[in-house]
Design a protein around this motif. Sequence first.
Motif, PDB file in Angstrom:
ATOM      1  N   GLY A 283       1.858  41.925-159.543  1.00 20.78           N
ATOM      2  CA  GLY A 283       0.732  41.009-159.358  1.00 20.78           C
ATOM      3  C   GLY A 283       1.032  39.882-158.399  1.00 20.78           C
ATOM      4  O   GLY A 283       0.209  38.976-158.215  1.00 20.78           O
ATOM      5  N   GLY A 284       2.210  39.912-157.754  1.00 23.24           N
ATOM      6  CA  GLY A 284       2.564  38.885-156.781  1.00 23.24           C
ATOM      7  C   GLY A 284       1.831  39.082-155.467  1.00 23.24           C
ATOM      8  O   GLY A 284       1.482  40.216-155.092  1.00 23.24           O
ATOM      9  N   ILE A 285       1.593  37.997-154.766  1.00 16.73           N
ATOM     10  CA  ILE A 285       0.823  38.044-153.521  1.00 16.73           C
ATOM     11  C   ILE A 285       1.757  38.317-152.345  1.00 16.73           C
ATOM     12  O   ILE A 285       2.704  37.563-152.097  1.00 16.73           O
ATOM     13  N   LEU A 286       1.485  39.394-151.625  1.00 14.99           N
ATOM     14  CA  LEU A 286       2.253  39.752-150.442  1.00 14.99           C
ATOM     15  C   LEU A 286       1.627  39.209-149.169  1.00 14.99           C
ATOM     16  O   LEU A 286       2.318  39.052-148.158  1.00 14.99           O
ATOM     17  N   ASN A 287       0.336  38.934-149.201  1.00 14.78           N
ATOM     18  CA  ASN A 287      -0.368  38.438-148.031  1.00 14.78           C
ATOM     19  C   ASN A 287      -1.771  38.036-148.459  1.00 14.78           C
ATOM     20  O   ASN A 287      -2.291  38.569-149.450  1.00 14.78           O
ATOM     21  N   ASP A 288      -2.373  37.121-147.714  1.00 11.60           N
ATOM     22  CA  ASP A 288      -3.781  36.757-147.975  1.00 11.60           C
ATOM     23  C   ASP A 288      -4.563  36.836-146.667  1.00 11.60           C
ATOM     24  O   ASP A 288      -4.948  35.846-146.087  1.00 11.60           O
TER      25      ASP A 288
ATOM     26  N   SER B 128       3.614  38.008-143.047  1.00 14.46           N
ATOM     27  CA  SER B 128       4.513  38.925-143.770  1.00 14.46           C
ATOM     28  C   SER B 128       4.278  40.340-143.275  1.00 14.46           C
ATOM     29  O   SER B 128       3.244  40.651-142.687  1.00 14.46           O
ATOM     30  N   ASP B 129       5.245  41.217-143.548  1.00 11.71           N
ATOM     31  CA  ASP B 129       5.298  42.537-142.914  1.00 11.71           C
ATOM     32  C   ASP B 129       4.452  43.579-143.639  1.00 11.71           C
ATOM     33  O   ASP B 129       4.977  44.569-144.169  1.00 11.71           O
TER      34      ASP B 129
ATOM     35  N   TYR C 234       0.654  30.965-146.243  1.00 11.03           N
ATOM     36  CA  TYR C 234       1.547  31.909-146.910  1.00 11.03           C
ATOM     37  C   TYR C 234       3.002  31.527-146.637  1.00 11.03           C
ATOM     38  O   TYR C 234       3.350  31.106-145.542  1.00 11.03           O
ATOM     39  N   HIS C 235       3.831  31.694-147.626  1.00  9.67           N
ATOM     40  CA  HIS C 235       5.229  31.267-147.712  1.00  9.67           C
ATOM     41  C   HIS C 235       5.359  29.815-148.148  1.00  9.67           C
ATOM     42  O   HIS C 235       6.419  29.403-148.605  1.00  9.67           O
TER      43      HIS C 235
ATOM     44  N   THR D 215       3.896  21.917-152.336  1.00 10.60           N
ATOM     45  CA  THR D 215       4.041  23.006-151.367  1.00 10.60           C
ATOM     46  C   THR D 215       3.585  22.605-149.970  1.00 10.60           C
ATOM     47  O   THR D 215       4.161  23.053-148.986  1.00 10.60           O
ATOM     48  N   SER D 216       2.547  21.780-149.868  1.00 12.49           N
ATOM     49  CA  SER D 216       2.051  21.310-148.567  1.00 12.49           C
ATOM     50  C   SER D 216       1.586  19.875-148.717  1.00 12.49           C
ATOM     51  O   SER D 216       0.813  19.572-149.630  1.00 12.49           O
ATOM     52  N   ALA D 217       2.036  18.999-147.819  1.00 12.63           N
ATOM     53  CA  ALA D 217       1.640  17.591-147.883  1.00 12.63           C
ATOM     54  C   ALA D 217       1.434  17.055-146.470  1.00 12.63           C
ATOM     55  O   ALA D 217       2.104  17.475-145.519  1.00 12.63           O
TER      56      ALA D 217
END
Length: 380
Positions: free
Chosen positions: A104-109, A127-128, A248-249, A324-326
């Motif tokens: 259920g992990g996200i590989l890409n959006d 991501s690849d 992503y990442h 995660t982002s600021a």
Amino acid sequence: MTQTDDFGFGTQIRKSPYFDATVRWGATGFSVYNHMYIPRDFGDPVQNFWNLINDAILCDVAVERQVEITGPDAARFVQTLTPRDLSKMAVGQCKYVLITNAQGGILNDPILLRLAENHFWISLADSDILLWAQGVAVHSGMDVKIREPDVSPLQLQGPKSGAVMRALFGDAIMDLRYYWLRRVELDGIPLIVSRTGWSSELGYELYLQDGSRGDDLWEKIMAAGAPLGLKPGHTSSIRRIEGGMLSYHADADIDTNPYELGLDRLVNLEIEADFIGKDALRRIRAEGPARRQVGLVIEGAPLKGPNTTFWTVTQDGRTVGKVTSAIHSPRLGRNIALAMLSVDAAQIGARVQVRTRTGLLDATIVERPFYDPKKTIAAA
């Protein structure tokens, strides 16, 4: 003839068809995304933000590589990659989707584009997925062809982007709806144009289908947009964090699931298709996620730039998650951030502390996005 120094560090990192044009137009800093250089600096990032929200900017996002899926089973195969229900996706439509693994992990959006009944592009974040999709296909028993086509997107974003598009393609382009696409040509340059983008502003993406015409396309767009205030630019961290858009990442990765991000709308566990991660996502939904993404307003002096590491978030002395982002938003006059916190700490209005590289700062948990929560600007 004097030979100029080449700008780059080797052939293993690819240059986009717009690379030379972006350097001519003032790009001075690049990073790497999907094994390709992406311009990250055209000068002052705050001025880039104002250019985006007041006028328009043109961004080289050829790093959004396309995974092309064709063949008799293309639609069925694409549905196996994502938990979003694609059964009503029309030809000519685009959808924001998640690609999940068996946990259920996200590989890409990415953005998914449907060009024909059995012809799809997955317009990637970093991501690849080409390798993932080809690997999934090996034992799928489905008749599909998966490759990376010669396609390189540009983003034309900002309130005047529509006027620039009208100058380029005429009045007919103005009825292109939000999250739909169209095939067009510009002086013989083959393009797919979509009403999409990574800015939370009105915008378009122009998918070049002939890499040899990149320089021509860039210059034609800039020439048409110059009277309207178009500037070369780069994707704005300020605007995308204001809009709560994921990177992503940073904000999502292989260990993040859709429910932690509040993206339940992109998961349909009732469809018949046995997409990858279905059992895991059922379990996560039943148990409830352990973490939740929230917004933060961080006190203190304006941040000098975006965070380059994850900042620890504490509450009453215990670690409860990470920023995660600021960024500092000059429009809002506040330091704003996206954070992933444990569910018990993720209460709107609660106070936390953020360990930045300059010290410990107080912060308040708030709703996200921070600006235009109904996305009325982008959909206008």
